[in-house]
Design an enzyme around this catalytic site. Structure first.
Site, mmCIF file in Angstrom:
data_model
loop_
_atom_site.group_PDB
_atom_site.id
_atom_site.type_symbol
_atom_site.label_atom_id
_atom_site.label_comp_id
_atom_site.label_asym_id
_atom_site.label_seq_id
_atom_site.Cartn_x
_atom_site.Cartn_y
_atom_site.Cartn_z
ATOM 1 N N ASP A 8 0.831 -1.202 0.000
ATOM 2 C CA ASP A 8 0.000 0.000 0.000
ATOM 3 C C ASP A 8 0.870 1.258 0.000
ATOM 4 O O ASP A 8 1.940 1.271 -0.620
ATOM 5 C CB ASP A 8 -0.930 -0.044 1.230
ATOM 6 C CG ASP A 8 -2.250 0.654 0.986
ATOM 7 O OD1 ASP A 8 -3.266 -0.008 0.865
ATOM 8 O OD2 ASP A 8 -2.252 1.899 0.908
ATOM 9 N N SER A 45 -11.582 -0.147 0.150
ATOM 10 C CA SER A 45 -10.244 -0.317 0.729
ATOM 11 C C SER A 45 -10.305 -0.460 2.233
ATOM 12 O O SER A 45 -9.395 -0.983 2.846
ATOM 13 C CB SER A 45 -9.377 0.897 0.450
ATOM 14 O OG SER A 45 -9.098 0.987 -0.884
ATOM 15 N N HIS A 81 -3.362 6.160 3.996
ATOM 16 C CA HIS A 81 -4.138 5.002 3.562
ATOM 17 C C HIS A 81 -3.536 3.677 4.048
ATOM 18 O O HIS A 81 -4.209 2.833 4.621
ATOM 19 C CB HIS A 81 -4.207 5.034 2.038
ATOM 20 C CG HIS A 81 -5.123 4.033 1.437
ATOM 21 N ND1 HIS A 81 -4.682 2.831 0.944
ATOM 22 C CD2 HIS A 81 -6.461 4.051 1.246
ATOM 23 C CE1 HIS A 81 -5.717 2.165 0.464
ATOM 24 N NE2 HIS A 81 -6.809 2.876 0.628
HETATM 25 C C1 LIG Z 1 -6.400 -4.099 1.364
HETATM 26 O O1 LIG Z 1 -6.829 -4.036 0.076
HETATM 27 C C2 LIG Z 1 -7.651 -2.947 -0.193
HETATM 28 C C3 LIG Z 1 -8.169 -3.021 -1.595
HETATM 29 O O2 LIG Z 1 -7.736 -4.056 -2.341
HETATM 30 C C4 LIG Z 1 -6.850 -1.715 -0.008
HETATM 31 O O3 LIG Z 1 -7.594 -0.592 -0.368
HETATM 32 C C5 LIG Z 1 -6.354 -1.657 1.380
HETATM 33 O O4 LIG Z 1 -5.509 -0.595 1.475
HETATM 34 C C6 LIG Z 1 -5.615 -2.912 1.730
HETATM 35 N N1 LIG Z 1 -5.356 -3.041 3.112
HETATM 36 C C7 LIG Z 1 -4.246 -3.557 3.561
HETATM 37 C C8 LIG Z 1 -4.214 -3.852 5.013
HETATM 38 O O5 LIG Z 1 -3.332 -3.807 2.823
#
Ligand SMILES: *[C@@H]1O[C@H](CO)[C@@H](O)[C@H](O)[C@H]1NC(C)=O
Ligand SMILES: *[C@@H]1O[C@H](CO)[C@@H](O)[C@H](O)[C@H]1NC(C)=O
Ligand SMILES: *[C@@H]1O[C@H](CO)[C@@H](O)[C@H](O)[C@H]1NC(C)=O
Length: 698
Positions: free
Chosen positions: A84, A475, A150
């Site tokens: 991410d 997400s 995020h």
């Molecule tokens: C998990 O995946 C979603 C979408 O695929 C994303 O938006 C989110 O950031 C991710 N969360 C983690 C914990 O990686």
């Protein structure tokens, strides 16, 4: 352990990216020629949608003895990979004081930020990005540090440690924690100033698999509207996901935030678990207090509130119209209010046509101090605004209107919002949540499940003061599921005798999901219509039930590779890209024949039969009976209708026959459930039965 966990939103700005081929790790992937495809990633849009829930509804409730958390010791020693925007390691959810030393099987590294026994790995991947777009620009730094928020939000939702006193401006306060709080986190930063390059993504997945992560959550999605559709083998995420599945690592992805239109769901390969977003039962209440002391209770979904106990002049929108069409003004359509007359006042707006966010914006632009909005159905996911606003029902709106009419100088105050739980109905689908049908293979039902993804509170970067932030989006929903997958992996480890495949984990989460809301009706859409499997897949996740699903629908890399034959790939292409030999001559003919825990059939003429096999994962002998809820206009028969098992791992086949009775170009929906009286193994059905006449089979 009480808690309240939370997540965020997905978005839509897109940029075409030419993947770079420079990363050496890519050599691993036999995919170079396919990277020519233009990829468009969506970033995340914090819009629409409202309240958040949690792992256990926030009340100070004990974890039941037999809960998934107890059984797995909160996911201890599972390694969750988060690909991410990076991590804010100082967030208290990543505190390691109760952790044992990191697992010896961990082979990853930590660069540029402080790691610990909880946050065991942090790496960044930007070679592809820089090759394509030049050196990264501030505020990004050459490190895994998250400057966007995020990645920190999703990491804490999937696996954050309990943090008490979590809140945002005093709301939703409680203990924030992730789905698998004792799991370890490994961070792979691939998003730089909102852009991901394929080469970096593949490199990160490759590294995660090599390092030894147990579950991967991916936050990226492509914009599906970009024709031609990305076929499965031109999509870095689906290729990377396939390799993860081969390694026994579940990949949980967001279905996208392009709803409410159909055909918008992304990340739809059958081997990944695609998650939609819905509301939780938390809401923020606020009272409307009129000058004559009448009080009405309402709900506030605003990002800001008015000073406590201060009164403001109150006007009805129609009385300050700037346009000749008074109806337009009562609805607070853009540009309909008179600037001078709205200044500093609270404006009463009627429901209809545009959403609360839009109405609030009209009032804000006209200089209004706040809004009272008539919201007859309490449309949570539609009713958010940047300006202080309280939503009331129609009766209250009528009484407020009467007060305005008969009062010389009407005044009102709106009380500060208070966080409350138990809102009904919940869950309700987020309007933004992307929907099926599946644009590549309509015979694979997507999304797979829904999870909390509206106004979810979770950790944020420390850049803006608050350690927590509300976010909405698929997400925010997907890391909830990642947390559950991590717990299941901990119960059924990869190398154990009772090891579960990725398909088994996916199946357990899907077949134990519920389609009921907290009013015992079928989960509703944001507009209060009954939602369908194109919105919620198999339903809302029920983590504790997923630990003991009874039966699972198994499939392996070989099945998925052969499934690709149905989408037009040749054996040699499949071999070349995935490194798996697939014989397209003997492979299944249609996507609906892939052994998934749901059934979608497009363009059905007459009749079709599909096969499924289930594997028993119970401890003591059990007999399951099938119950079918037929889609309107379509007959469904099962053969056999009863399955008996005596030992763990036994497999049985059954056939489902679908017959069109009333043709329609629309899809109709139903489900079937295998039940042994204790466990319910439910699958959604979506059928488009276009004709009662069969076509001759060549
Ligand atoms: C998990 O995946 C979603 C979408 O695929 C994303 O938006 C989110 O950031 C991710 N969360 C983690 C914990 O990686
Ligand atoms: C607002 O009014 C209520 C009731 O009159 C009172 O209890 C409360 O303390 C007041 N709040 C502030 C911030 O003055
Ligand atoms: C006035 O506005 C309403 C709401 O937008 C619309 O439905 C109606 O057609 C308009 N009437 C006229 C005469 O333009």
């Amino acid at each position: 352990m009480p808690q309240e966990s939370l997540c965020s939103t997905a978005t839509a700005d897109s940029m075409p990216l030419l993947p770079s081929l420079s990363h050496t790790k890519l050599l691993h992937w036999k995919v170079r020629i396919f990277l020519q495809a233009l990829l468009v990633f969506v970033k995340l849009r914090p819009n629409h949608a409202i309240v958040g829930i949690s792992w256990s509804r926030g009340r100070a409730r004990k974890c039941p003895q037999n809960s998934l958390w107890s059984a797995t010791n909160y996911g201890q020693d599972i390694i969750v990979g988060v690909i991410d925007t990076g991590i804010w390691p100082e967030s208290p959810g990543f505190d390691d004081s109760v952790f044992t030393p990191k697992p010896t099987r961990w082979k990853g590294t930590c660069v540029g930020v402080p790691c610990n026994k909880k946050l065991i790995g942090a790496q960044y991947f930007l070679r592809g990005n820089e090759a394509q777009r030049g050196p990264i620009k501030p505020p990004e730094q050459r490190s895994p540090r998250d400057v966007a928020g995020h990645g920190t939000h999703v990491a804490s939702t999937a696996a954050g440690m309990p943090v008490s006193g979590a809140n945002k401006d005093g709301q939703a306060s409680g203990v924030a924690k992730g789905g698998a709080p004792l799991a370890r986190l490994a961070i792979y930063k691939v998003i730089w100033n909102e852009v991901v390059v394929d080469a970096d993504l593949l490199a990160a997945i490759d590294a995660a698999l090599t390092d030894g992560v147990d579950v991967i959550n991916l936050s990226l999605g492509k914009k599906i509207s970009t024709a031609p559709y990305f076929a499965y083998l031109q999509d870095a995420l689906s290729i990377g996901g396939f390799h993860a599945v081969q390694a026994g690592v579940p990949v949980i992805v967001a279905g996208g935030n392009e709803g409410p239109a159909g055909y918008t769901v992304v990340n739809i390969a059958p081997w990944v678990l695609t998650v939609a977003a819905s509301t939780v039962d938390r809401y923020i209440s606020s009272y409307v207090v009129l000058g004559d002391n009448q009080v009405f209770s309402g709900v506030s979904w605003s990002r800001s509130s008015l000073p406590a106990n201060r009164s403001y002049p109150l006007v009805y929108a129609a009385d300050i119209s700037a346009v000749s069409n008074i109806t337009a003004a009562t609805l607070c359509l853009p540009g309909t209010l008179n600037l001078a007359k709205a200044q500093g006042k609270i404006v009463l707006c009627r429901s209809g046509q545009n959403d609360g966010d839009d109405k609030g914006e009209t009032v804000r632009r006209a200089g209004g101090a706040g809004m009272i909005m008539e919201n007859p159905k309490n449309l949570r996911s539609e009713a958010k605004s940047s300006l202080p606003a309280t939503h009331v029902g129609s009766k209250a709106a009528e009484a407020i209107y009467d007060y305005i009419q008969r009062t010389q100088s009407p005044v009102v105050s709106l009380t500060l919002g208070r966080t409350q739980l138990g809102y009904k109905p919940a869950p309700v689908m987020g309007s933004f949540s992307s929907r099926g049908p599946n644009t590549i293979t309509p015979d694979i039902l997507k999304p797979d499940v829904t999870a909390p993804g509206v106004e979810i509170l979770a950790a944020w970067t420390g850049l803006k003061g608050s350690q927590f932030e509300f976010e909405s989006g698929t997400s925010m929903a997907s890391p909830h599921v990642t947390g559950v997958a991590a717990l299941l992996r901990s119960l059924y480890p990869r190398n154990a005798r009772n090891a579960w495949s990725v398909a088994a984990i996916t199946s357990a989460i899907m077949t134990t999901a519920t389609i009921q809301d907290n009013e015992k009706s079928i989960i509703k859409d944001y507009n209060f219509r009954t939602a369908t499997p194109f919105q919620f897949g198999n339903g809302h996740i029920v983590p504790n039930a997923a630990a003991d699903p009874g039966l699972v629908y198994g499939a392996g890399a070989q099945d998925y590779a052969e499934f690709l034959c149905t989408t037009g790939y040749s054996s040699s292409t499949i071999q070349q890209v995935l490194g798996v030999a697939a014989s397209c001559n003997t492979a299944i003919r249609r996507g609906c024949d892939l052994n998934r825990p749901s059934v979608a059939i497009s363009n059905l003429r007459g009749q079709i039969s599909v096969w499924r096999s289930v594997t028993f994962v119970g401890r003591s002998p059990a007999t399951f009976q099938i119950y079918i809820s037929e889609p309107p206009g379509v007959g469904v028969r099962a053969n056999p209708s009863q399955l008996s098992f005596t030992s763990y791992g036994e497999t049985a086949w059954f056939q489902l026959s679908f017959t069109v009775r009333q043709p329609s170009s629309d899809y109709s929906f139903g489900w079937f459930v295998w039940s042994d009286g204790i466990r319910q193994v439910r699958s959604s059905i979506a059928v488009q039965g276009i004709s009662t006449a069969s076509v001759a089979v060549e």
